[in-house]
Design an enzyme around this catalytic site. Sequence first.
Site, PDB file in Angstrom:
ATOM      1  N   PHE A 141      46.105  40.248  42.275  1.00  0.00           N
ATOM      2  CA  PHE A 141      46.702  41.511  41.826  1.00  0.00           C
ATOM      3  C   PHE A 141      47.114  42.333  43.057  1.00  0.00           C
ATOM      4  CE2 PHE A 141      46.820  45.837  40.214  1.00  0.00           C
ATOM      5  CZ  PHE A 141      47.555  45.657  39.053  1.00  0.00           C
ATOM      6  N   ASP A 212      37.037  40.686  41.745  1.00  0.00           N
ATOM      7  CA  ASP A 212      37.664  41.723  40.921  1.00  0.00           C
ATOM      8  C   ASP A 212      37.547  41.257  39.464  1.00  0.00           C
ATOM      9  OD1 ASP A 212      39.460  43.264  39.442  1.00  0.00           O
ATOM     10  OD2 ASP A 212      40.924  43.407  41.080  1.00  0.00           O
ATOM     11  N   TYR A 237      39.241  50.941  31.950  1.00  0.00           N
ATOM     12  CA  TYR A 237      40.209  51.276  30.887  1.00  0.00           C
ATOM     13  C   TYR A 237      40.718  50.070  30.113  1.00  0.00           C
ATOM     14  CZ  TYR A 237      43.279  50.549  34.995  1.00  0.00           C
ATOM     15  OH  TYR A 237      43.867  50.063  36.127  1.00  0.00           O
ATOM     16  N   LYS A 238      40.271  48.875  30.486  1.00  0.00           N
ATOM     17  CA  LYS A 238      40.762  47.697  29.750  1.00  0.00           C
ATOM     18  C   LYS A 238      39.781  47.367  28.622  1.00  0.00           C
ATOM     19  CE  LYS A 238      42.954  45.848  33.936  1.00  0.00           C
ATOM     20  NZ  LYS A 238      44.367  46.018  33.644  1.00  0.00           N
ATOM     21  N   ARG A 386      53.122  39.191  27.944  1.00  0.00           N
ATOM     22  CA  ARG A 386      51.678  38.986  28.018  1.00  0.00           C
ATOM     23  C   ARG A 386      51.018  39.580  26.783  1.00  0.00           C
ATOM     24  NH1 ARG A 386      48.058  41.663  32.813  1.00  0.00           N
ATOM     25  NH2 ARG A 386      48.687  43.515  31.665  1.00  0.00           N
TER      26      ARG A 386
HETATM   27  C1  LIG Z   1      43.076  42.524  38.666  1.00  0.00           C
HETATM   28  C2  LIG Z   1      43.333  43.996  38.735  1.00  0.00           C
HETATM   29  N1  LIG Z   1      42.824  44.718  39.739  1.00  0.00           N
HETATM   30  C3  LIG Z   1      43.029  46.063  39.829  1.00  0.00           C
HETATM   31  C4  LIG Z   1      43.771  46.728  38.883  1.00  0.00           C
HETATM   32  C5  LIG Z   1      44.024  48.210  38.954  1.00  0.00           C
HETATM   33  O1  LIG Z   1      43.245  48.870  39.862  1.00  0.00           O
HETATM   34  P1  LIG Z   1      43.108  50.465  39.856  1.00  0.00           P
HETATM   35  O2  LIG Z   1      41.852  50.799  39.090  1.00  0.00           O
HETATM   36  O3  LIG Z   1      42.975  50.842  41.271  1.00  0.00           O
HETATM   37  O4  LIG Z   1      44.327  51.036  39.231  1.00  0.00           O
HETATM   38  C6  LIG Z   1      44.321  46.010  37.807  1.00  0.00           C
HETATM   39  C7  LIG Z   1      45.140  46.722  36.810  1.00  0.00           C
HETATM   40  O5  LIG Z   1      45.667  46.196  35.892  1.00  0.00           O
HETATM   41  C8  LIG Z   1      44.105  44.617  37.742  1.00  0.00           C
HETATM   42  O6  LIG Z   1      44.635  43.899  36.742  1.00  0.00           O
END
Ligand SMILES: Cc1ncc(COP(=O)(O)O)c(C=O)c1O
Length: 427
Positions: A141, A212, A237-238, A386
């Site tokens: 990401f 992550d 938030y997911k 997606r």
């Molecule tokens: C794998 C991954 N890492 C990080 C993030 C986002 O990070 P942040 O909380 O800094 O916006 C996402 C957002 O979709 C993601 O899919």
Amino acid sequence: MRYDIRLNSDERDDAAVLSRADFAELDRADPLAGWRDRFALPDGVVYLDGNSLGALPKATAATIDDLVRRQWGEDLITSWTRHGWVDLPRRVGAKIARLVGAGAGEVLVADSISVNLVKLVAAALQLRPGRTVVLSERTNFPTDLYVVQGLCDLLGDRLELRLVEREGLAAALDERTAVLLLSHVDYRSGEVHDMAGLTAAAHAAGALALWDLAHSAGAMPLALARDGVDLAVGCGYKYLSGGPGAPAFLFVAERWQEAARQPLSGWFGHRDPFAFQPLYHPAAGIGRFQAGTPPVLSLKALEVGVDLLCEVDPAALQAKSRQLGDRFIRLVEERCARLGLVLASPREPARRGAQVAFRHAEGYAVMQALIARGVIGDFRAPDLIRFGFAPLYVRFVDLWDAVEILRQVLGERTWDRPEFKQRASVT
Ligand SMILES: Cc1ncc(COP(=O)(O)O)c(C=O)c1O
């Protein structure tokens, strides 16, 4: 907003193996079916984007209302202690720890994934003196890669970001690697990494492993302690349904906590913030990974989602999302054959997270046309549509309805209208 979901497919379709009624039957047999009622989902919408923004738990509005009117409105600043606001980052962290297979004192809710990565990559470098490489995957990401690039700018030749293909990761680990930084579930394809295997490979090379968990926490069983993971970050938030922009979480294995230092040494990470001393002394344990004042409203909203998930067996979540993903792939391939879609996710359920992506040359417009018909997924450049299968509220019958509308949108080329090709700033 109201959507128009017109279906003309209640009877059995000759080309399909199953009918809509068969999918409704799968819902009746689903042991998780009752959980949907705990979420406030609008009628007439098929929501397949819980992997981007989790649906709203019904309990959230009343919790936030009470927090705002009574705690903030009446008890004012005394609420920091009277209502335990100050404990929220650790308290919600300890609950998330149960979801990810960690100890209660190993998880903290704070900031965003991006900010937490600054803390943890810097901590990893300092825990591995003499090593200068962060090893990651080219398709990780972007924020994970951007954060390391920012640290490279700051640290000059003391840090290097090395990017390789997925297959080359284990071989690229060497005596220069300080930390292996990977996303457990690929945000585009949904492909899952072998967390235990790659963590062991990092350790064999003398490096740490930083995972992550944005697309895995709350959707599948995780065992950070058993798998020997050193450091991790994850998203609120997911699948945790913490609300838009919910704070993220971080994990630091207990064995590293006392030695670890992080550069965002704000007052909330101090061992005694209200002593107001000029010199920084880190708090004991996970508390040192806090920086500034915690976002109380967002933390309370996140706690509602996390409480809900803590009631469910993560293995049951995974079993259902795999089944949903399988059924979806089969339906799309049966009912949308020769309409320009190519599967971009692993077909084997064990290699997949809770999402499925297809390639389409006009993917952006296709997704906009789907959303206009009430089927909400998302688009990831350059050409992926997606779909996420948050197992607590996605029904089997949703799959049928989504694929029926996808078939119409593709077959009738509804996507080929100018309004569906206007790129919005969030896709
Ligand atoms: C794998 C991954 N890492 C990080 C993030 C986002 O990070 P942040 O909380 O800094 O916006 C996402 C957002 O979709 C993601 O899919």
